[in-house]
Design a protein around this motif. Structure first.
Motif, PDB file in Angstrom:
ATOM      1  N   ASP A 208      45.553  21.439  60.694  1.00  0.00           N
ATOM      2  CA  ASP A 208      46.984  21.140  60.720  1.00  0.00           C
ATOM      3  C   ASP A 208      47.279  20.243  61.918  1.00  0.00           C
ATOM      4  O   ASP A 208      46.707  20.415  63.002  1.00  0.00           O
ATOM      5  CB  ASP A 208      47.805  22.424  60.843  1.00  0.00           C
ATOM      6  CG  ASP A 208      47.785  23.279  59.583  1.00  0.00           C
ATOM      7  OD1 ASP A 208      47.343  22.776  58.533  1.00  0.00           O
ATOM      8  OD2 ASP A 208      48.189  24.456  59.663  1.00  0.00           O
ATOM      9  N   GLY A 209      48.176  19.285  61.737  1.00  0.00           N
ATOM     10  CA  GLY A 209      48.553  18.393  62.824  1.00  0.00           C
ATOM     11  C   GLY A 209      47.662  17.177  62.985  1.00  0.00           C
ATOM     12  O   GLY A 209      47.931  16.337  63.847  1.00  0.00           O
ATOM     13  N   SER A 210      46.606  17.065  62.161  1.00  0.00           N
ATOM     14  CA  SER A 210      45.733  15.892  62.243  1.00  0.00           C
ATOM     15  C   SER A 210      46.458  14.656  61.732  1.00  0.00           C
ATOM     16  O   SER A 210      47.390  14.735  60.931  1.00  0.00           O
ATOM     17  CB  SER A 210      44.469  16.115  61.409  1.00  0.00           C
ATOM     18  OG  SER A 210      43.698  17.182  61.907  1.00  0.00           O
ATOM     19  N   THR A 211      46.011  13.494  62.212  1.00  0.00           N
ATOM     20  CA  THR A 211      46.516  12.213  61.707  1.00  0.00           C
ATOM     21  C   THR A 211      45.420  11.594  60.850  1.00  0.00           C
ATOM     22  O   THR A 211      44.254  11.542  61.268  1.00  0.00           O
ATOM     23  CB  THR A 211      46.895  11.280  62.861  1.00  0.00           C
ATOM     24  OG1 THR A 211      48.051  11.810  63.517  1.00  0.00           O
ATOM     25  CG2 THR A 211      47.223   9.875  62.356  1.00  0.00           C
ATOM     26  N   LEU A 212      45.783  11.117  59.663  1.00  0.00           N
ATOM     27  CA  LEU A 212      44.804  10.706  58.669  1.00  0.00           C
ATOM     28  C   LEU A 212      44.758   9.207  58.449  1.00  0.00           C
ATOM     29  O   LEU A 212      45.783   8.532  58.419  1.00  0.00           O
ATOM     30  CB  LEU A 212      45.119  11.360  57.320  1.00  0.00           C
ATOM     31  CG  LEU A 212      45.319  12.871  57.277  1.00  0.00           C
ATOM     32  CD1 LEU A 212      45.584  13.312  55.843  1.00  0.00           C
ATOM     33  CD2 LEU A 212      44.112  13.596  57.852  1.00  0.00           C
ATOM     34  N   GLN A 213      43.541   8.703  58.293  1.00  0.00           N
ATOM     35  CA  GLN A 213      43.280   7.405  57.673  1.00  0.00           C
ATOM     36  C   GLN A 213      42.472   7.700  56.421  1.00  0.00           C
ATOM     37  O   GLN A 213      41.418   8.331  56.486  1.00  0.00           O
ATOM     38  CB  GLN A 213      42.490   6.467  58.581  1.00  0.00           C
ATOM     39  CG  GLN A 213      42.141   5.130  57.922  1.00  0.00           C
ATOM     40  CD  GLN A 213      40.766   5.121  57.257  1.00  0.00           C
ATOM     41  OE1 GLN A 213      39.846   5.794  57.696  1.00  0.00           O
ATOM     42  NE2 GLN A 213      40.624   4.339  56.193  1.00  0.00           N
ATOM     43  N   ILE A 214      42.975   7.241  55.284  1.00  0.00           N
ATOM     44  CA  ILE A 214      42.336   7.549  54.004  1.00  0.00           C
ATOM     45  C   ILE A 214      42.022   6.254  53.283  1.00  0.00           C
ATOM     46  O   ILE A 214      42.918   5.470  52.971  1.00  0.00           O
ATOM     47  CB  ILE A 214      43.255   8.435  53.137  1.00  0.00           C
ATOM     48  CG1 ILE A 214      43.600   9.720  53.887  1.00  0.00           C
ATOM     49  CG2 ILE A 214      42.585   8.756  51.803  1.00  0.00           C
ATOM     50  CD1 ILE A 214      44.681  10.546  53.220  1.00  0.00           C
TER      51      ILE A 214
END
Length: 431
Positions: A208-214
């Motif tokens: 939780d709270g992670s920042t994503l690059q997808i």
């Protein structure tokens, strides 16, 4: 002269707009759905009138008439990344290729290393102050706008007017045409059992709270499908698509816990549905920026707990990833994979995932190999690799020795190939 008067002065037909191109020019076109179909169709129809014109682009989506081996002396495509429209030409050699890190293309344009004589781009309708938004592909296009002799826009009411550094004033525009065709929609990739299994391994490691690059593809989207129960995720990515939109809609993405650009989703191009494009329109929660802002490893790495998820085609026992070619035959390109792997490595608490099915060709070929196939283009280096995930598990390679890496990767290979891989690793002194 008012913005509206300038607009009317520059408004013209596609055939006339294309005449801003001169022999020898290099035309820059945005990524994916940012490509202007009316202008590129007109260029195709007139291609025999030109000599030595080149069209540079990451990921062309439509195979326009100018993408033609018979007329490359007139107009030739130059790929920064291959897709379905250009792959065949790239493998045959009549579509040219410029190797690159996606994040560095704007700098190469600014320095004159990559030409930018003319820009062709889709654009939103003009606002009252005279600005258009190049929201579907700010990428390297904004750098080309600053450099080009002529900026030619295809104005379409279905293109969103987004926030961020993606706007061009009418005074900078040489010509514009109008179109009303819906923006091309690109659906989510097909997800199978293998992709779902890989996605679950990755999803379980995202806090939780992670920042994503997808990235784009079946496995990254399989990860997205299994994140709906997460909380306060953030987005700092190159591509915004429908998978990310689904996480916003279910409440998993809030951007509240981002320490860098909190409260904002950041992207450089869009690839999805009409619903996505409507969501982008004047949405203060989303900003579209040039790729040297979104993908710069130093800037993206300022996000704590940055998670990068990207796919590869083949990986060797040292951890070198061939993500863009089949042997020496080009398949795609580096894109933003290396940018975000390095960004996640810089991030406090960051995780960089490289994902791949363990086999290809109906389980007859292992994608984990002792050494890469001859001629393979290395995308993510052995020095940058972090997590590797197949349907059989997770291997963490960063900080591991060559022998440890070999054992880790053999452990997540398809069981049918593990004994052979171990024997081959011993022959090359890795085990």
């Amino acid at each position: 002269m008012s913005p509206r008067e300038m607009y009317q002065q520059r408004r013209t037909t596609p055939a006339e707009a294309v005449r801003h191109v001169r022999d020898g020019d290099f035309i820059v076109v945005p990524t994916g759905v940012g490509e202007p179909p009316t202008l590129l169709t007109a260029l195709s129809e007139q291609r025999l009138d030109f000599r030595d014109v080149k069209v540079g682009q990451i990921l062309a989506l439509r195979k326009y008439g100018y993408i033609d081996p018979a007329t490359v002396d007139h107009v030739r495509h130059v790929a920064y990344f291959f897709g379905g429209a250009t792959r065949e030409g790239g493998q045959a050699g009549w579509v040219d290729f410029i190797p690159n890190y996606f994040s560095e293309i704007p700098d190469q344009i600014e320095r004159g290393l990559v030409p930018a004589d003319v820009v062709f781009s889709m654009a939103s309708p003009m606002d009252e102050q005279g600005f258009f938004a190049l929201s579907l592909g700010a990428d390297y296009t904004m750098a080309a706008v600053a450099k080009a002799r002529a900026v030619v826009l295809e104005v379409n009411p279905h293109v969103p007017f987004a926030f961020g550094n993606c706007r061009v004033h009418v005074s900078k525009v040489a010509a514009l045409v109008e179109s009303e065709e819906p923006v091309l929609e690109v659906g989510l990739p097909k997800i199978g059992v293998v992709q779902e299994a890989i996605g679950k391994y990755v999803a379980d490691m995202i806090d939780d709270g992670s920042t994503l690059q997808i990235g784009y593809g079946g496995i990254p989207d399989a990860v997205v499908m299994q994140l709906a129960h997460k909380r306060d995720l953030g987005i700092h990515t190159e591509m915004i698509g429908d998978g990310i939109l689904s996480l916003v809609e279910c409440g998993a993405v809030t951007n509240r816990r981002k320490n860098y650009l909190p409260g904002k989703m950041i992207a450089t191009f869009a690839l999805g549905s009409g619903k996505l494009y409507r969501y982008m329109n004047r949405n203060p929660a989303l900003e579209m920026h040039p790729v040297n802002y979104t993908n710069d490893p130093a800037l993206a790495g300022m996000n704590d707990n940055l998670v990068a998820i990207n796919a590869t085609l083949q990986i060797d026992l040292l951890g070198q990833c061939g993500s863009e070619s089949l042997g020496s035959a080009p398949f795609s390109g580096t894109g933003g994979q290396s940018d975000f792997v390095r960004a996640a490595n810089r991030s406090r608490g960051g995780k960089a995932f490289i994902v791949l099915p363990s086999t290809a060709k109906g389980d007859t070929v292992s994608r984990i190999v002792p050494v890469l196939s001859p001629g393979t283009h290395v995308t993510t280096s052995k020095n940058d690799i972090n997590y590797v995930v197949t349907e059989y598990g997770v291997a963490q390679l960063r900080g591991k020795s060559a022998k440890q890496r070999a054992r880790e990767l053999i452990g997540i290979a398809h069981p049918a190939f593990r004994e052979e891989l171990a024997a081959q690793a011993a022959r090359i002194r890795l085990l």
